[in-house]
Design an enzyme around this catalytic site. Structure first.
Site, PDB file in Angstrom:
ATOM      1  N   ALA A  43       0.842  -1.198   0.000  1.00  0.00           N
ATOM      2  CA  ALA A  43       0.000   0.000   0.000  1.00  0.00           C
ATOM      3  C   ALA A  43       0.884   1.258   0.000  1.00  0.00           C
ATOM      4  O   ALA A  43       0.597   2.226  -0.714  1.00  0.00           O
ATOM      5  CB  ALA A  43      -0.918  -0.012   1.208  1.00  0.00           C
ATOM      6  N   GLU A 127     -11.942 -12.571 -10.850  1.00  0.00           N
ATOM      7  CA  GLU A 127     -11.169 -13.722 -10.341  1.00  0.00           C
ATOM      8  C   GLU A 127     -10.143 -13.265  -9.306  1.00  0.00           C
ATOM      9  O   GLU A 127      -9.922 -12.061  -9.126  1.00  0.00           O
ATOM     10  CB  GLU A 127     -10.465 -14.409 -11.512  1.00  0.00           C
ATOM     11  CG  GLU A 127      -9.456 -13.482 -12.199  1.00  0.00           C
ATOM     12  CD  GLU A 127      -8.864 -14.072 -13.467  1.00  0.00           C
ATOM     13  OE1 GLU A 127      -9.579 -14.775 -14.186  1.00  0.00           O
ATOM     14  OE2 GLU A 127      -7.669 -13.794 -13.716  1.00  0.00           O
ATOM     15  N   LYS A 129      -6.817 -12.224  -7.467  1.00  0.00           N
ATOM     16  CA  LYS A 129      -5.492 -11.678  -7.768  1.00  0.00           C
ATOM     17  C   LYS A 129      -4.534 -12.421  -6.843  1.00  0.00           C
ATOM     18  O   LYS A 129      -4.547 -12.198  -5.624  1.00  0.00           O
ATOM     19  CB  LYS A 129      -5.440 -10.180  -7.534  1.00  0.00           C
ATOM     20  CG  LYS A 129      -4.062  -9.604  -7.847  1.00  0.00           C
ATOM     21  CD  LYS A 129      -4.130  -8.094  -7.889  1.00  0.00           C
ATOM     22  CE  LYS A 129      -2.836  -7.394  -8.195  1.00  0.00           C
ATOM     23  NZ  LYS A 129      -1.595  -8.053  -8.034  1.00  0.00           N
ATOM     24  N   ASP A 131      -1.309 -13.561  -4.933  1.00  0.00           N
ATOM     25  CA  ASP A 131      -0.141 -12.836  -4.456  1.00  0.00           C
ATOM     26  C   ASP A 131       1.089 -13.733  -4.561  1.00  0.00           C
ATOM     27  O   ASP A 131       1.478 -14.391  -3.605  1.00  0.00           O
ATOM     28  CB  ASP A 131      -0.374 -12.404  -3.001  1.00  0.00           C
ATOM     29  CG  ASP A 131       0.557 -11.275  -2.620  1.00  0.00           C
ATOM     30  OD1 ASP A 131       1.266 -10.766  -3.505  1.00  0.00           O
ATOM     31  OD2 ASP A 131       0.575 -10.898  -1.434  1.00  0.00           O
ATOM     32  N   TYR A 237      -3.299 -17.828 -15.822  1.00  0.00           N
ATOM     33  CA  TYR A 237      -4.427 -16.925 -16.041  1.00  0.00           C
ATOM     34  C   TYR A 237      -4.312 -16.062 -17.303  1.00  0.00           C
ATOM     35  O   TYR A 237      -5.162 -15.219 -17.545  1.00  0.00           O
ATOM     36  CB  TYR A 237      -4.658 -16.024 -14.828  1.00  0.00           C
ATOM     37  CG  TYR A 237      -3.417 -15.301 -14.333  1.00  0.00           C
ATOM     38  CD1 TYR A 237      -2.752 -14.395 -15.128  1.00  0.00           C
ATOM     39  CD2 TYR A 237      -2.930 -15.546 -13.049  1.00  0.00           C
ATOM     40  CE1 TYR A 237      -1.620 -13.752 -14.679  1.00  0.00           C
ATOM     41  CE2 TYR A 237      -1.789 -14.906 -12.579  1.00  0.00           C
ATOM     42  CZ  TYR A 237      -1.146 -14.006 -13.403  1.00  0.00           C
ATOM     43  OH  TYR A 237      -0.020 -13.378 -12.959  1.00  0.00           O
ATOM     44  N   LYS A 326      -7.680  -3.943  -5.373  1.00  0.00           N
ATOM     45  CA  LYS A 326      -6.871  -4.445  -4.253  1.00  0.00           C
ATOM     46  C   LYS A 326      -7.671  -4.496  -2.951  1.00  0.00           C
ATOM     47  O   LYS A 326      -8.526  -3.657  -2.703  1.00  0.00           O
ATOM     48  CB  LYS A 326      -5.645  -3.540  -4.036  1.00  0.00           C
ATOM     49  CG  LYS A 326      -4.699  -3.484  -5.221  1.00  0.00           C
ATOM     50  CD  LYS A 326      -3.766  -4.659  -5.287  1.00  0.00           C
ATOM     51  CE  LYS A 326      -2.565  -4.520  -4.412  1.00  0.00           C
ATOM     52  NZ  LYS A 326      -1.337  -4.098  -4.974  1.00  0.00           N
ATOM     53  N   CYS A 420      20.106 -17.818  29.308  1.00  0.00           N
ATOM     54  CA  CYS A 420      18.714 -18.191  29.040  1.00  0.00           C
ATOM     55  C   CYS A 420      17.799 -17.492  30.049  1.00  0.00           C
ATOM     56  O   CYS A 420      18.043 -17.568  31.257  1.00  0.00           O
ATOM     57  CB  CYS A 420      18.563 -19.704  29.136  1.00  0.00           C
ATOM     58  SG  CYS A 420      16.844 -20.235  29.103  1.00  0.00           S
ATOM     59  N   CYS A 423      16.350 -20.607  32.428  1.00  0.00           N
ATOM     60  CA  CYS A 423      17.176 -21.421  33.326  1.00  0.00           C
ATOM     61  C   CYS A 423      18.488 -20.739  33.714  1.00  0.00           C
ATOM     62  O   CYS A 423      19.207 -21.229  34.579  1.00  0.00           O
ATOM     63  CB  CYS A 423      17.454 -22.789  32.707  1.00  0.00           C
ATOM     64  SG  CYS A 423      18.556 -22.694  31.285  1.00  0.00           S
ATOM     65  N   CYS A 438      19.345 -21.799  23.961  1.00  0.00           N
ATOM     66  CA  CYS A 438      19.699 -22.253  25.294  1.00  0.00           C
ATOM     67  C   CYS A 438      20.147 -23.696  25.107  1.00  0.00           C
ATOM     68  O   CYS A 438      19.438 -24.496  24.503  1.00  0.00           O
ATOM     69  CB  CYS A 438      18.465 -22.199  26.191  1.00  0.00           C
ATOM     70  SG  CYS A 438      18.658 -23.209  27.668  1.00  0.00           S
ATOM     71  N   CYS A 443      16.574 -27.457  30.574  1.00  0.00           N
ATOM     72  CA  CYS A 443      15.919 -26.158  30.737  1.00  0.00           C
ATOM     73  C   CYS A 443      14.405 -26.370  30.843  1.00  0.00           C
ATOM     74  O   CYS A 443      13.794 -26.990  29.960  1.00  0.00           O
ATOM     75  CB  CYS A 443      16.249 -25.267  29.542  1.00  0.00           C
ATOM     76  SG  CYS A 443      15.281 -23.756  29.505  1.00  0.00           S
TER      77      CYS A 443
HETATM   78  S1  IVH Z   1      -3.602 -10.752 -15.595  1.00  0.00           S
HETATM   79  C1  IVH Z   1      -1.764  -8.024 -18.913  1.00  0.00           C
HETATM   80  N1  IVH Z   1      -4.661 -12.034 -13.601  1.00  0.00           N
HETATM   81  O1  IVH Z   1      -0.756  -9.106 -10.679  1.00  0.00           O
HETATM   82  C2  IVH Z   1      -1.893  -8.347 -17.497  1.00  0.00           C
HETATM   83  N2  IVH Z   1      -2.589 -10.926 -13.234  1.00  0.00           N
HETATM   84  O2  IVH Z   1      -0.333  -6.251 -10.316  1.00  0.00           O
HETATM   85  C3  IVH Z   1      -1.894  -9.790 -17.253  1.00  0.00           C
HETATM   86  N3  IVH Z   1      -1.672 -11.250 -10.976  1.00  0.00           N
HETATM   87  O3  IVH Z   1       1.489  -8.648 -13.315  1.00  0.00           O
HETATM   88  C4  IVH Z   1      -2.050 -10.109 -15.835  1.00  0.00           C
HETATM   89  N4  IVH Z   1      -3.298 -12.529 -10.218  1.00  0.00           N
HETATM   90  O4  IVH Z   1       1.671 -10.766 -11.756  1.00  0.00           O
HETATM   91  C5  IVH Z   1      -3.625 -11.275 -14.012  1.00  0.00           C
HETATM   92  N5  IVH Z   1      -5.695 -13.264 -11.922  1.00  0.00           N
HETATM   93  C6  IVH Z   1      -4.671 -12.523 -12.339  1.00  0.00           C
HETATM   94  C7  IVH Z   1      -3.606 -12.206 -11.498  1.00  0.00           C
HETATM   95  C8  IVH Z   1      -2.564 -11.388 -11.977  1.00  0.00           C
HETATM   96  C9  IVH Z   1      -2.143 -11.960  -9.928  1.00  0.00           C
HETATM   97  C10 IVH Z   1      -0.448 -10.459 -10.930  1.00  0.00           C
HETATM   98  C11 IVH Z   1       0.387 -10.447 -12.179  1.00  0.00           C
HETATM   99  C12 IVH Z   1       0.353  -9.040 -12.641  1.00  0.00           C
HETATM  100  C13 IVH Z   1       0.177  -8.317 -11.339  1.00  0.00           C
HETATM  101  C14 IVH Z   1      -0.350  -6.929 -11.522  1.00  0.00           C
END
Ligand code: IVH
Length: 684
Positions: A43, A127, A129, A131, A237, A326, A420, A423, A438, A443
């Site tokens: 963030a 869908e 995202k 991490d 994806y 996000k 420690c 002990c 320790c 202990c």
């Molecule tokens: S589509 C042209 N779908 O998020 C863009 N990206 O912050 C193609 N990511 O670069 C990406 N989940 O590394 C897509 N369901 C999802 C994703 C996803 C995670 C990542 C990816 C992207 C980054 C952008």
């Protein structure tokens, strides 16, 4: 600090701030993408980037192609030592949005850009995202030829060998396309992240701050054998270069196609049509995200129809047909009231921040691990500091940042003790380890922690005996070692009866659960011994291979590393344990009291049709559960997997078998009905 609007700044002030921001962003990019060790939160990063864009836009500072300079930058340099791979089609990023209003604006903008009438709708895929770490994998005539990280979006690191070690990622696919590049995310599940960090901690190795860093650190290894030992997963994806004509016209059709080739795809996605549907999906998933087995940091919305995607096109670094919504960070600000020290089962001394209790993403947090002295030093964490707390992997609370501007006067650095805290014996530090330990085997803290581990669910699983009872009974001198547990009631029934909260019934229940615990499966017993790094999954592997504790006592290094999933370090840890006289005495004492249930010795018949065969079960089996069928197959020496590839030898197709059956047919793989399988395993 509130920033001035660019209109109220001079050009040189804007340039100066932009220069500073660009420098810092480059540093943070390097930390995030190259070193897998970010020092600021996502963030905070997004905030800085937003400001840089604002300033840049105001100055109209564009490159030769009219793109904003800061906004064009994606990712970072490749790590030294890795071969480079140039992406034929650049790997772009996504624009972010942070609230429902932004989402509304996005849907309105799309409609406008597509020149739709107010009542005309279009499909948007919503869908997860994920991490993790994005990658591009290239297949030529169905064979995986290369894989690369995103890198700076144009040049990535060659991770071909690393990605091949990921279970469920096919190296051969049944496609007629001469060239197919798939893109997706490599990630680590929350459970695997926690297990990896436990292992790292027990071995004094570097801890990962969150599953994303763990995935990145595990994938970007020059030695692919290290990647292999870590449990990584993949979700596909998107795509890169693909021979025309593409066999899909929508995002949804791509997922169907990718699935039919054996690629893992999003576990759920929803086709939405309106702002309300998208908003509801977002909020539903946000409220359920803690229960998803891996970290997601938002929802991605993608226009489904490829023709519409084409119409919308791209801006500098991201498509206009997709956007990431996000989630707010699972963070909160509080004060460290104290820093205490915790002595673990293996003697490792962990500093812990005692916090002013605070709600972080719906969970009250009162303590956060500070890991070790290096962690404290790097972040300069002190008692009374105001700190930002985050739940990493949605589970373990961490101190991510100290608000230095709010530091109280006269605070001092936290210094780890030399003895420690429990002990009083001296503390030592092994070569190449960060952890302080320790070393006193007697202990009390170590013994208590071991007793708690011994009775835990994956070990002896004694109901009615929990951590607080162990503390109490140990302090009273009724429990000194694990064997005392089994004579606790005989020796201290009257003492326990006198304790508050112990009625006749609860003592009866405790007696029964202790008696029941005297019969234990070999794998649970092995786990209960607390061998360094041996978790419940490894304990099962050891039990199946050695089939008795005596055999395990006499295991050789060669036999141990022969087991898939056990490496040199763990093999040495097991051998050292079995050569330690006190440990062997404990095993001998315990086996006098308890009965170990050994697994059946599996003598593999090398002529059996399932021996050494890679097998996939698909569809619904009427007489067996999927897991049960896989376990049976393993007993005959088969290796069950979940996706069909050229490596698959047998596919067992139950009722309503879908794409896996089609793929298997195309690949000419042997296909068995449920009845055929039952016949082979001798169950008619
Ligand atoms: S589509 C042209 N779908 O998020 C863009 N990206 O912050 C193609 N990511 O670069 C990406 N989940 O590394 C897509 N369901 C999802 C994703 C996803 C995670 C990542 C990816 C992207 C980054 C952008």
């Amino acid at each position: 600090m509130t920033k001035l609007a660019p209109q109220n700044m001079t050009t040189s002030e804007i340039k100066l701030e932009l220069k500073e921001l660009t420098k810092n962003l480059a540093k943070y990019d390097e930390e995030y993408y190259t070193n897998d060790a970010p020092s600021i939160t996502d963030a905070e990063y997004d905030e800085l980037k937003k400001r840089a864009l604002e300033l840049e836009e105001f100055l109209n500072q564009t490159d030769l192609f009219g793109n904003l300079v800061v906004s064009k930058k994606v990712g970072s340099k490749v790590k030294n030592g890795f071969k480079k791979i140039t992406h034929i089609i650049p790997m772009l990023s996504l624009e972010n949005l942070y609230n429902d209003d932004d989402l509304k604006e996005f849907t309105t903008r799309i409609k406008k850009d597509l020149a739709l009438l107010p009542n005309e709708t279009f499909d948007i895929v919503a869908e997860y995202k994920i991490d993790g770490l994005s990658f591009n994998a290239r297949y030529e005539n169905g064979t995986l030829v290369s894989a690369a990280t995103r890198g700076d979006g144009t040049i990535g690191e060659d991770i071909t060998e690393n990605i091949k070690t990921i279970k469920d990622f096919p190296t051969q696919i049944n496609t007629t396309l001469p060239v197919l590049e798939v893109r997706g995310e490599v990630y680590m599940s929350k459970e695997d992240f926690i297990n990896l960090n436990k292992y790292q901690e027990a071995h004094g190795e570097k801890l990962f701050a969150n599953p994303r860093n763990a995935a990145a650190g595990s994938l970007r290894q020059l030695d692919a054998n290290i990647t292999k030992k870590r449990n990584l997963s993949v979700i596909v994806y998107a795509w890169g270069e693909v021979s025309e004509p593409k066999p899909w016209n929508t995002q949804e059709e791509f997922y169907k196609y990718a699935k039919s080739l054996g690629f893992p795809i999003q576990p759920i996605f929803k086709i939405c049509h309106t702002y309300d549907e998208l908003k509801d999906f977002y909020h539903k998933i946000e409220s359920e995200r803690h229960a998803i087995p891996f970290d997601i940091d938002g929802i991605v919305y993608k226009i489904n129809d490829l023709n519409l995607q084409k119409k919308l096109g791209f801006i500098a670094r991201a498509p206009k047909w997709a956007i990431a919504h996000k989630f707010p960070p699972q963070q909160a600000i509080t004060i460290i009231k104290d820093i205490t020290l915790q002595v673990g089962r293996t003697g490792v001394i962990t500093p812990v921040a005692e916090l002013d209790p605070i709600n972080v993403g719906g969970v009250m947090v009162a303590r956060a691990t500070l890991h070790n002295q290096d962690y404290i030093k790097a972040k300069d964490i002190r008692k009374t500091d105001t700190v930002v707390i985050e739940r990493a992997g949605d589970v373990i609370p961490q101190v991510v940042e100290v608000k230095l501007s709010e530091r109280k006067p006269y605070t001092t650095e936290f210094i780890m003790p030399t003895t420690c805290p429990v002990c009083g014996e001296p503390i030592s530090q092994k070569k190449d380890e960060v952890a302080l330990r320790c070393t006193n085997p007697n202990c009390p803290a170590q013994i208590k922690e071991y007793l708690k581990y011994f009775i835990s669910r994956d070990a002896f699983n004694i109901d009615g005996l929990g951590s607080s009872q162990i503390e109490l009974f140990y302090d009273k001198g009724w429990l000194k070692n694990p064997t005392d547990i089994f004579s606790l009631i005989q020796n201290h029934k009257e003492d326990i009866e006198k304790l508050e909260g112990y009625g006749k019934k609860s003592i009866e229940n405790l007696t029964t659960s202790i008696e029941n615990a005297k019969n234990i499966k070999l794998d649970k017993f092995i786990y209960a011994l607390g061998i360094f790094g041996v978790g419940s999954a490894t304990a099962i592997l050891l039990a199946n291979k050695f089939t008795s504790i005596d055999n395990l006592k006499n295991a050789t290094f060669g036999e141990l590393i022969d087991i898939y999933g056990i490496g040199d370090t763990m093999a040495m840890d097991i051998l050292n344990f079995m050569r330690d006289e006190t440990k062997i005495n404990l095993i001998n004492e315990l086996t006098k009291i308890i009965t170990i249930e050994n697994p059946e010795k599996i003598e593999l018949d090398e002529t059996h049709p399932l021996y050494e065969k890679t097998i996939v079960f698909t569809g619904t089996l009427s007489t067996l559960g999927r897991k049960e069928a896989e376990d049976i197959a393993r007993k005959f020496g088969a290796h069950p997997t979940s996706s069909v590839s050229k490596k698959t030898n047998i596919l067992v197709a139950g009722e309503s078998a879908g794409s896996k059956l089609d793929t298997a047919k195309k690949l000419g793989i042997e296909i068995l009905s449920e009845q055929d399988f039952l016949n082979i395993i001798g169950k008619k």
